[in-house]
Design an enzyme around this catalytic site. Structure first.
Site, PDB file in Angstrom:
ATOM      1  N   GLY A  31      -4.185  -1.673   8.273  1.00  0.00           N
ATOM      2  CA  GLY A  31      -4.121  -2.450   7.042  1.00  0.00           C
ATOM      3  C   GLY A  31      -3.921  -1.572   5.817  1.00  0.00           C
ATOM      4  O   GLY A  31      -3.232  -0.547   5.868  1.00  0.00           O
ATOM      5  N   SER A  32      -4.570  -1.947   4.742  1.00  0.00           N
ATOM      6  CA  SER A  32      -4.314  -1.303   3.457  1.00  0.00           C
ATOM      7  C   SER A  32      -4.842   0.121   3.342  1.00  0.00           C
ATOM      8  O   SER A  32      -4.520   0.808   2.378  1.00  0.00           O
ATOM      9  CB  SER A  32      -4.890  -2.161   2.327  1.00  0.00           C
ATOM     10  N   THR A  33      -5.657   0.588   4.298  1.00  0.00           N
ATOM     11  CA  THR A  33      -6.060   1.994   4.237  1.00  0.00           C
ATOM     12  C   THR A  33      -4.835   2.898   4.395  1.00  0.00           C
ATOM     13  O   THR A  33      -4.830   4.034   3.907  1.00  0.00           O
ATOM     14  CB  THR A  33      -7.090   2.337   5.338  1.00  0.00           C
TER      15      THR A  33
END
Length: 485
Positions: free
Chosen positions: A215-217
């Site tokens: 995801g956004s990591t």
């Protein structure tokens, strides 16, 4: 002599010679291989004829051995025991008389049972005395390990903590866990069946061996690529990012989780603070998959031989994507996958001024006298990004924790930077998303620092309650606080 008798005698003689030749070949050339064959019962009897060597955490063994009892109905003298088995199972693995060995127990089986050639003593060869086993010394910090395990609790997930400067793995937790003592004997079939049949897969080491969409990591990797490439000069330079953003050559609109967030043409700092999908989707498309992949691989993605010394599954940044898929990869979706270890490595390199120290969870393997058989050097580093890029990313990550989506990770008195992530799961995002958080923390007073990654695969929470800040960041916060004490 009768011709028939003569022929029979010759034939019998040839058979005797063949048998003698076969026996000589087996004893002279195959003896060692047969003795070492794992299917040879004598090997197992010898392996458990004496107490095994131990795996040690902070000076204290977390493994042991005990005499088997007559009621167990086995010809093996000792069986493996574990102290706080569930707490350290992701580190030790198991040593089972029936099911073999895994993790450190498997990698160092020869050292721990005394059969490693480096343990040989010339006198032992004459007296045929069984060799004393060796010991495996880990880098695990028991306080950080316990903080990770307790904070994960009943959630299905994993957490990793790394010292950014040395590369020492301070914690490696995977839940649900299991007690290796329950499967260490020869008559533990019921326990083994329960573990292998459990749909939550407690035997899987989620910290090292279950890559999932980050995801956004993953936006940290894309931001690093943009800064290193010169696409944007700093984290405070406005980007060219329409909101919402339509994926290239499609009519599909990539929207932001927070529709009111100031994501249009946002700076990298603002885009990380609000986790703006439009910014990093377009950024990845503008850079192109080759540049993003090159940066991902510098951080460790696509490495099929990452040994710590347990081999971690490769985290994957895909190839042969079209522009729309490349844009989706920029927000850690499409076919991008990562382990918690990998995302901890991303934060560790950023925390360490752009240098990535090789992660490892064993410091030394020693013989019974304490003499080193194998030593693992701390600080075996390689440059991932420039010091300037690392400093800018740290600054933006601090903003995420102080003013953005990662406020639950704050540690009093410490500099903390982080990045949240919520990854889609299932066709059309039909299943509960994965919650991620990766971060670093530094204590300006003591100089201590740590990098952490936490992945929550399933917490049992309602879909609307799943977020990196709500589920994963509190686990990271407890781990960082324990590491900085």
């Amino acid at each position: 002599m009768n011709k028939t008798i003569r022929h029979t005698s010759v034939f019998v003689l040839l058979l005797v010679l063949a048998l003698l030749g076969r026996a000589t070949w087996v004893q002279a050339y195959r003896a060692e291989a047969l003795a070492d064959d794992q299917k040879n019962r004598r090997h197992t009897i010898a392996q458990y004829a004496q107490p095994l060597g131990n795996i040690v955490v902070a000076g204290f063994p977390v493994t042991g051995s005990k005499r088997t009892e007559e009621t167990e109905g086995t010809d093996l003298a000792y069986r493996r025991t574990y102290t706080d088995g569930e707490l350290y199972a992701a580190v030790t693995g198991y040593s089972s008389q029936a099911y073999g060995s895994t993790q450190l127990e498997g990698i160092y089986a020869d050292v721990l049972d005394g059969t490693d050639d480096r343990l040989k003593n010339p006198l032992d060869a004459v007296t045929r005395k069984q060799r004393e086993p060796g010991t495996v010394l880990t880098t695990i910090d028991p306080a950080v390990q316990e903080a990770a395990y307790r904070a994960l609790g009943k959630k299905k997930g994993a957490a990793v903590a790394v010292d950014p400067v040395s590369g020492r793995i301070l914690a490696l937790a995977s839940t649900p866990s299991y007690d290796p003592s329950k499967i260490s004997g020869t008559n533990d079939g019921a326990a083994w069946k329960e573990l292998t049949g459990d749909p939550d897969k407690p035997l899987v080491n989620r910290a090292l061996r279950q890559p999932l969409p980050p995801g956004s990591t993953f936006k940290l990797v894309v931001a690093a690529a943009a800064l290193e490439d010169g696409l944007y000069r700093s984290v405070d330079t406005a980007t060219e990012s329409p909101s919402p953003y339509t994926l290239p050559h499609t009519r599909t609109v990539l929207r932001n989780e927070n529709a009111s967030a100031p994501c249009e043409n946002a700076t990298i700092r603002t885009a990380l603070r609000y986790s703006c999908n439009n910014v990093f989707g377009k950024m990845a498309a503008d850079l192109g998959q080759d540049k993003v992949r090159a940066m991902a691989e510098r951080f460790g993605f696509n490495d099929a031989e990452l040994d710590v010394p347990v081999r971690a599954y490769a985290s994957v940044y895909p190839s042969k994507m079209d522009p729309a898929q490349t844009a989706l990869s920029g927000i850690g979706q499409f076919d991008v996958t990562a382990t918690p270890l990998q995302m901890a490595m991303v934060s560790a390199a950023i925390a360490n001024d752009g240098l990535l120290a090789a992660p490892h969870m064993v410091s030394e393997v020693v013989d019974s006298d304490g003499d080193a058989l194998t030593s693992y050097e701390d600080g075996d580093t390689r440059r991932i990004v420039s010091s300037a890029t690392a400093a800018q990313l740290r600054s933006a990550m601090v903003t995420v924790v102080e003013e953005g989506t990662g406020t639950n990770a704050a540690v009093t008195g410490a500099e903390v930077g982080g990045k949240t992530g919520t990854a889609q799961h299932g066709e059309n995002n039909s299943k509960t998303p994965y919650a991620w958080f990766t971060s670093y923390a530094k204590d300006p007073a003591t100089g201590k620092q740590v990098a952490v990654a936490v992945m929550i695969e399933d917490s049992g929470a309602a879909r609307s309650e799943v977020s990196g800040n709500g589920l994963a960041a509190p686990v990271a916060q407890k781990m960082m606080a324990a590491a900085l004490k």
